[in-house]
Design an enzyme around this catalytic site. Sequence first.
Site, PDB file in Angstrom:
ATOM      1  N   GLU A  87      -3.649   7.666  -4.711  1.00 34.67           N
ATOM      2  CA  GLU A  87      -3.986   7.154  -6.053  1.00 34.67           C
ATOM      3  C   GLU A  87      -5.286   7.772  -6.557  1.00 34.67           C
ATOM      4  OE1 GLU A  87      -4.023   2.890  -5.600  1.00 34.67           O
ATOM      5  OE2 GLU A  87      -1.950   2.870  -4.944  1.00 34.67           O
ATOM      6  N   HIS A  90      -1.129   0.510 -10.011  1.00 36.12           N
ATOM      7  CA  HIS A  90      -1.825  -0.439  -9.123  1.00 36.12           C
ATOM      8  C   HIS A  90      -2.464  -1.586  -9.930  1.00 36.12           C
ATOM      9  CE1 HIS A  90      -3.982  -0.709  -4.967  1.00 36.12           C
ATOM     10  NE2 HIS A  90      -3.855  -1.922  -5.501  1.00 36.12           N
ATOM     11  N   ARG A 115       0.849  -1.182   0.000  1.00 37.02           N
ATOM     12  CA  ARG A 115       0.000   0.000   0.000  1.00 37.02           C
ATOM     13  C   ARG A 115       0.889   1.238   0.000  1.00 37.02           C
ATOM     14  NH1 ARG A 115      -3.559  -2.474  -1.722  1.00 37.02           N
ATOM     15  NH2 ARG A 115      -5.604  -2.915  -0.873  1.00 37.02           N
TER      16      ARG A 115
HETATM   17  P1  NAP Z   1      -1.616 -11.482   4.689  1.00 32.15           P
HETATM   18  O1  NAP Z   1      -1.559 -12.913   4.318  1.00 32.15           O
HETATM   19  O2  NAP Z   1      -2.514 -11.043   5.787  1.00 32.15           O
HETATM   20  O3  NAP Z   1      -0.124 -11.009   5.011  1.00 32.15           O
HETATM   21  C1  NAP Z   1       0.187  -9.807   5.584  1.00 32.15           C
HETATM   22  C2  NAP Z   1       1.537  -9.952   6.273  1.00 32.15           C
HETATM   23  O4  NAP Z   1       1.945  -8.664   6.737  1.00 32.15           O
HETATM   24  C3  NAP Z   1       1.506 -10.870   7.474  1.00 32.15           C
HETATM   25  O5  NAP Z   1       2.588 -11.737   7.412  1.00 32.15           O
HETATM   26  C4  NAP Z   1       1.616  -9.948   8.668  1.00 32.15           C
HETATM   27  O6  NAP Z   1       2.335 -10.585   9.718  1.00 32.15           O
HETATM   28  C5  NAP Z   1       2.380  -8.766   8.072  1.00 32.15           C
HETATM   29  N1  NAP Z   1       2.052  -7.526   8.751  1.00 32.15           N
HETATM   30  C6  NAP Z   1       0.836  -7.038   9.051  1.00 32.15           C
HETATM   31  N2  NAP Z   1       0.935  -5.876   9.698  1.00 32.15           N
HETATM   32  C7  NAP Z   1       2.257  -5.623   9.827  1.00 32.15           C
HETATM   33  C8  NAP Z   1       3.001  -4.590  10.437  1.00 32.15           C
HETATM   34  N3  NAP Z   1       2.403  -3.576  11.063  1.00 32.15           N
HETATM   35  N4  NAP Z   1       4.351  -4.657  10.376  1.00 32.15           N
HETATM   36  C9  NAP Z   1       4.959  -5.691   9.780  1.00 32.15           C
HETATM   37  N5  NAP Z   1       4.304  -6.705   9.177  1.00 32.15           N
HETATM   38  C10 NAP Z   1       2.972  -6.674   9.225  1.00 32.15           C
HETATM   39  O7  NAP Z   1      -2.033 -10.602   3.442  1.00 32.15           O
HETATM   40  P2  NAP Z   1      -1.740 -10.868   1.887  1.00 32.15           P
HETATM   41  O8  NAP Z   1      -2.844 -11.630   1.289  1.00 32.15           O
HETATM   42  O9  NAP Z   1      -0.350 -11.372   1.752  1.00 32.15           O
HETATM   43  O10 NAP Z   1      -1.834  -9.349   1.344  1.00 32.15           O
HETATM   44  C11 NAP Z   1      -0.937  -8.382   1.829  1.00 32.15           C
HETATM   45  C12 NAP Z   1      -1.263  -7.002   1.327  1.00 32.15           C
HETATM   46  O11 NAP Z   1      -0.856  -6.867  -0.029  1.00 32.15           O
HETATM   47  C13 NAP Z   1      -2.734  -6.589   1.300  1.00 32.15           C
HETATM   48  O12 NAP Z   1      -3.200  -6.231   2.576  1.00 32.15           O
HETATM   49  C14 NAP Z   1      -2.726  -5.444   0.329  1.00 32.15           C
HETATM   50  O13 NAP Z   1      -2.487  -4.228   1.007  1.00 32.15           O
HETATM   51  C15 NAP Z   1      -1.543  -5.748  -0.575  1.00 32.15           C
HETATM   52  N6  NAP Z   1      -2.001  -6.086  -1.942  1.00 32.15           N
HETATM   53  C16 NAP Z   1      -1.690  -5.237  -2.959  1.00 32.15           C
HETATM   54  C17 NAP Z   1      -2.110  -5.547  -4.238  1.00 32.15           C
HETATM   55  C18 NAP Z   1      -1.807  -4.651  -5.387  1.00 32.15           C
HETATM   56  O14 NAP Z   1      -2.567  -4.640  -6.344  1.00 32.15           O
HETATM   57  N7  NAP Z   1      -0.700  -3.926  -5.376  1.00 32.15           N
HETATM   58  C19 NAP Z   1      -2.851  -6.702  -4.479  1.00 32.15           C
HETATM   59  C20 NAP Z   1      -3.144  -7.532  -3.414  1.00 32.15           C
HETATM   60  C21 NAP Z   1      -2.699  -7.218  -2.137  1.00 32.15           C
HETATM   61  P3  NAP Z   1       2.096 -10.150  11.255  1.00 32.15           P
HETATM   62  O15 NAP Z   1       0.625 -10.177  11.493  1.00 32.15           O
HETATM   63  O16 NAP Z   1       2.869 -11.161  12.031  1.00 32.15           O
HETATM   64  O17 NAP Z   1       2.670  -8.779  11.388  1.00 32.15           O
HETATM   65  C1  8YV Z   2      -6.937  -4.368  -6.182  1.00 24.61           C
HETATM   66  C2  8YV Z   2      -5.547  -4.826  -4.087  1.00 24.61           C
HETATM   67  O1  8YV Z   2      -6.297  -3.436  -6.979  1.00 24.61           O
HETATM   68  O2  8YV Z   2      -6.531  -6.817  -3.320  1.00 24.61           O
HETATM   69  C3  8YV Z   2      -5.951  -5.765  -3.018  1.00 24.61           C
HETATM   70  O3  8YV Z   2      -5.661  -5.487  -1.856  1.00 24.61           O
HETATM   71  O4  8YV Z   2      -4.910  -3.854  -3.847  1.00 24.61           O
HETATM   72  C4  8YV Z   2      -5.871  -5.119  -5.491  1.00 24.61           C
HETATM   73  O5  8YV Z   2      -6.073  -6.458  -5.735  1.00 24.61           O
HETATM   74  C5  8YV Z   2      -7.982  -3.671  -5.441  1.00 24.61           C
HETATM   75  O6  8YV Z   2      -8.399  -4.311  -4.307  1.00 24.61           O
HETATM   76  C6  8YV Z   2      -9.169  -3.428  -6.355  1.00 24.61           C
HETATM   77  O7  8YV Z   2     -10.091  -2.690  -5.684  1.00 24.61           O
END
Ligand code: NAP
Ligand code: 8YV
Length: 326
Positions: free
Chosen positions: A263, A281, A234
């Site tokens: 964004e 994104h 993020r």
């Molecule tokens: P997840 O399985 O919940 O993993 C999140 C990880 O972050 C966990 O290992 C957690 O471990 C760690 N974490 C949480 N808060 C933290 C903190 N304050 N400091 C350090 N580590 C922390 O989630 P995921 O499915 O992998 O998704 C992760 C994130 O990717 C989403 O929340 C979203 O923001 C982002 N994302 C972006 C896109 C994009 O389009 N760019 C798409 C999908 C997801 P602990 O709880 O032990 O801290």
């Molecule tokens: C999407 C994301 O761009 O899943 C997330 O956390 O950041 C992305 O997959 C977004 O959620 C679409 O609204």
Amino acid sequence: MTSDTKPPVLVFGPYNADGLAELERRFTVRHLKSRDLSELSEGERGAVKAVAVAGHLPNEAMDALPALEIVGHFGVGYDGVDAGHAAGRGIAVTNTPDVLTDEVADTAVALLLMVVRELPQAEAHARSGEWEHKGPYPLTRFSLRGKTVGIMGLGRIGLAIAKRLEGFGVAIRYHNRSQRGDVGYPYDANLAALAQASDILLNVAPGGASTDKAIDAEILRALGPDGILVNIGRGSTVDEAALIEALETGTIAAAGLDVFADEPRIPERLRRLSNTVLLPHVASASRDTRILMGNLVADNLSRWFASEALETPVPESAKAGLMRRP
Ligand code: NAP
Ligand code: 8YV
């Protein structure tokens, strides 16, 4: 089911087209593209039991819907929905984990390679004819060989990225709030230590208060003048002003960014820099994956109205026991 017996769902704001079609197949949908609840009569607002949203649902909007029971968030990162506030009102929140993990991990690795090997710049060199007229593209300053990638947020996506990167022969380490018991990668108990030990710092942690501007000037200094930041998590996790300063002054070498603080606005100074690769994104943005995400939103809402256990409630909802419609 006829349209009279299909449960009503309010779609709040812009929403994926395939996801909307799936909702329309299963529910009686009112799509409020404007996000302006004053477009609904008091009676219409009072009748809303379910909301589907991609991104931000303000607490004021939640509170203006007195009969709201469930929010289906399109996206795994649900920092745009205050799930604690929702739980306090007895409203369940669901998100879309797992179905996008591989797509996002693929994009993260691609972005990392784009930055390290200057691939967008090299592509522009080939496309513009400069190769023919000016000569070969210069050798890149960086290579993945011998490098350490530090992952901030080794969760579902972080681990999928780590598994992919193992194939590239790089060293991997990570920082989470808690050390995982199921991986052998070295753990850094704080982000500064991770940045210090890494050549490439890759953020894939959730947004929200606990990570707000966590990657600040101090962390960027720890990453150092040969360091590269990749952010696929993020934009709010990075102090963007500090990052711009660090990129302009050589405090760090380069950055690959898929997410930004405000964004779709990207600061002009960031867009002008040649040591950045910027994506709008798009990490999960394939039609295949977005269809899976839209179906999961719809599945959760269907289960709710059938009083079945939700497939993917967010932790705040699960903790509050909001797992199925009473
Ligand atoms: P997840 O399985 O919940 O993993 C999140 C990880 O972050 C966990 O290992 C957690 O471990 C760690 N974490 C949480 N808060 C933290 C903190 N304050 N400091 C350090 N580590 C922390 O989630 P995921 O499915 O992998 O998704 C992760 C994130 O990717 C989403 O929340 C979203 O923001 C982002 N994302 C972006 C896109 C994009 O389009 N760019 C798409 C999908 C997801 P602990 O709880 O032990 O801290
Ligand atoms: C999407 C994301 O761009 O899943 C997330 O956390 O950041 C992305 O997959 C977004 O959620 C679409 O609204």
